[in-house]
Design a protein around this motif. Structure first.
Motif, short mmCIF file in Angstrom:
data_model
loop_
_atom_site.label_atom_id
_atom_site.label_comp_id
_atom_site.label_asym_id
_atom_site.label_seq_id
_atom_site.Cartn_x
_atom_site.Cartn_y
_atom_site.Cartn_z
N ILE A 189 13.96 8.79 -20.52
CA ILE A 189 13.58 8.75 -19.10
C ILE A 189 12.50 9.78 -18.81
O ILE A 189 11.52 9.50 -18.12
N THR A 190 12.68 10.98 -19.38
CA THR A 190 11.67 12.02 -19.18
C THR A 190 10.31 11.57 -19.66
O THR A 190 9.29 11.71 -18.97
N GLY A 191 10.26 10.99 -20.87
CA GLY A 191 9.00 10.50 -21.41
C GLY A 191 8.40 9.40 -20.56
O GLY A 191 7.18 9.35 -20.34
N ALA A 192 9.25 8.48 -20.05
CA ALA A 192 8.76 7.38 -19.23
C ALA A 192 8.17 7.90 -17.92
O ALA A 192 7.14 7.39 -17.44
N VAL A 193 8.79 8.93 -17.34
CA VAL A 193 8.26 9.51 -16.10
C VAL A 193 6.89 10.12 -16.34
O VAL A 193 5.93 9.88 -15.58
N ILE A 194 6.74 10.90 -17.40
CA ILE A 194 5.46 11.55 -17.69
C ILE A 194 4.36 10.51 -17.92
O ILE A 194 3.24 10.62 -17.39
N ARG A 195 4.68 9.47 -18.71
CA ARG A 195 3.67 8.45 -19.01
C ARG A 195 3.26 7.65 -17.78
O ARG A 195 2.09 7.27 -17.63
N ALA A 196 4.22 7.39 -16.88
CA ALA A 196 3.91 6.60 -15.69
C ALA A 196 3.16 7.41 -14.63
O ALA A 196 2.24 6.89 -13.99
N VAL A 197 3.53 8.67 -14.46
CA VAL A 197 2.94 9.48 -13.40
C VAL A 197 1.62 10.11 -13.85
O VAL A 197 0.68 10.26 -13.05
N GLY A 237 0.79 -1.22 0.00
CA GLY A 237 0.00 0.00 0.00
C GLY A 237 0.83 1.27 0.00
O GLY A 237 0.28 2.37 0.14
N GLU A 238 2.16 1.13 -0.15
CA GLU A 238 3.01 2.33 -0.21
C GLU A 238 2.65 3.14 -1.45
O GLU A 238 2.54 2.61 -2.56
N PRO A 239 2.46 4.45 -1.29
CA PRO A 239 2.07 5.30 -2.43
C PRO A 239 3.26 5.63 -3.33
O PRO A 239 3.70 6.79 -3.42
N ILE A 240 3.80 4.62 -3.98
CA ILE A 240 5.01 4.78 -4.80
C ILE A 240 4.68 4.42 -6.24
O ILE A 240 4.14 3.36 -6.52
N THR A 241 5.01 5.33 -7.15
CA THR A 241 4.87 5.07 -8.58
C THR A 241 6.21 4.59 -9.13
O THR A 241 7.24 5.25 -8.96
N VAL A 242 6.20 3.43 -9.77
CA VAL A 242 7.41 2.85 -10.34
C VAL A 242 7.52 3.25 -11.81
O VAL A 242 6.58 3.08 -12.58
N ILE A 243 8.68 3.78 -12.18
CA ILE A 243 8.95 4.15 -13.57
C ILE A 243 10.11 3.30 -14.06
O ILE A 243 11.19 3.30 -13.47
N GLU A 244 9.87 2.53 -15.13
CA GLU A 244 10.90 1.63 -15.65
C GLU A 244 11.18 1.94 -17.12
O GLU A 244 10.67 1.27 -18.02
N PRO A 245 11.99 2.95 -17.39
CA PRO A 245 12.30 3.30 -18.78
C PRO A 245 13.18 2.25 -19.43
O PRO A 245 14.05 1.66 -18.79
#
Length: 411
Positions: free
Chosen positions: A213-221, A185-193
């Motif tokens: 990496i920038t694109g992967a962050v935007i798409r994941a968050v 339940g940890e409020p953590i978003t994982v980004i895997e570029p």
């Protein structure tokens, strides 16, 4: 040891050539030569000896050589000193045998076949597709520390490099981290570029770049958000999205696997990602997962990445040297099987002996040979699986040191 080994040498043929002629595994031939152990089936010992004799004659052996091939070698003490079997002098210390044409480091994939599972009464392969829950992860003190470091970085921020050899358990801990985030339940978003065919240069493949990496962050968050065209605008867009997400209590971790293939410019850019903040709050944690080449890339002696190195903690997954038995016992327990019903006690030590490699290093103009352990989970899995399969061929009740040695030499 039988004279058969010398007979093969005299006709300039390898054990692997004989194995192909007999249509058996190389490990079976090693067991015949080194332990005078003959497989059940295949017509029995006498028929196999006739086929071997025919092979020797066809390759030019005289009748005296053929007649002596199945006798015990006369100088057994000397032969044993050169033979990597259980209890031999070459394996009485930490220095392992160097690699020969009949040996390798057991990185070839093996799975326990149906006959072996039935023979040992194993309901499913303990080494293939076995990771289903957190309880399936074997934990030594070293693994527990690396796991805790990854969780703390994801939860509290920072930059972490996790380093291990191929097959050392890196991917298992990455999956474990994702499982923990999903179930805790940890409020953590994982980004895997990632990019297909990732390499450190355009010449070798497709480098992972900062804009990836920038694109992967935007798409994941912020799924569904259109990426701005200009790189500078996209960086600002990412920063705004991360701040908005952090303000509602989310945390974010970028995980890059195969990080040893990162290009130096991308490594340098990680400092910029790490320093993204909203007030005093860091917005991105970074976990790099890679093989030992990553440690070299993150050397403090490399001025190009020094600023990244100063911010990056490094943890290593060492070999399982002193935990081989505990690891295997854990694996078999997870499929409701007692390890003692599968492996003889001497097999464990032989696994450690076999998974050693002689490494030559140049130190201040002099050559130094040291022993390097390869007791990583994947290598252990492959070696034990191959030995269990071979046990069925020869009708062995358990995997023994001799069987481990024979399988290793046949690889």
């Amino acid at each position: 040891m039988l004279n058969l080994k010398a007979a093969l040498i005299s006709v300039k043929r390898k054990q692997s050539d004989l194995a192909r002629h007999l249509k058996v595994s190389g490990a079976t031939v090693n067991l015949i030569i080194n332990l005078d152990r003959w497989p059940k089936g295949l017509g029995g010992k006498e028929l196999l000896q006739e086929r071997i004799a025919k092979f020797l004659r066809a390759n030019g052996a005289d009748e005296a050589t053929v007649a002596a091939a199945f006798n015990e070698a006369p100088d057994t003490s000397r032969a044993n000193a050169m033979c990597p079997m259980a209890g031999c002098p070459a394996h009485s210390g930490p220095q392992a045998h160097s690699k020969t044409e009949d040996e390798n480091m057991l990185l070839r994939k093996h799975t326990i076949n149906r006959a072996a599972r039935a023979h040992f009464k194993i309901p499913r392969d303990p080494f293939t597709g076995e990771m289903e829950t957190e309880a399936d992860v074997f934990l030594s003190d070293d693994i527990r520390y690396v796991r805790a470091s990854m969780r703390q970085t994801a939860k509290h921020g920072g930059m972490l490099a996790v380093i291990a050899e191929s097959g050392g358990g890196k991917s298992t801990l990455r999956h474990d981290l994702n499982e923990w985030i999903n179930t805790s339940g940890e409020p953590i978003t994982v980004i895997e570029p990632y990019v297909l065919g990732m390499a450190s240069s355009e010449r070798k493949g497709r480098p992972l770049k900062a804009e990836d990496i920038t694109g992967a962050v935007i798409r994941a968050v912020s799924p569904g958000t259109s990426l701005r065209a200009a790189t500078s605008q996209r960086s600002g867009q990412m920063h705004d999205i991360l701040k908005a997400s952090a303000q509602i209590g989310r945390k974010h971790v970028v995980i890059i696997e195969e990080a040893h293939d990162l290009a130096t410019p991308t490594l340098k850019h990680l400092k910029r990602f790490y320093e993204l903040q909203d007030g005093f709050k860091k917005l991105l944690a970074i976990i790099l997962i890679g093989q030992t080449e990553l440690e070299l890339k993150l050397s403090e002696r490399n001025p190009e990445v020094r600023e990244v190195v100063q911010r990056c903690e490094m943890v290593k997954l060492p070999p399982l040297d002193n935990h081989v038995e505990a690891y295997l016992r854990h694996k078999f327990t997870r499929v409701d099987v007692d390890l003692d019903a599968v492996m003889a006690p001497d097999a464990i030590e032989e696994i450690r002996n076999r998974l050693q490699q002689a490494v030559t290093e140049n130190t201040r103009g002099s050559r130094v040979v040291r022993s390097q352990s390869l007791c990583h989970p994947l290598a252990i899995n492959n070696l034990v699986s191959a030995a269990m399969n071979e046990a069925v061929t020869i009708g062995a009740a358990k995997v023994t040191a001799g069987l481990i040695s024979a399988v290793a030499r046949a690889e």
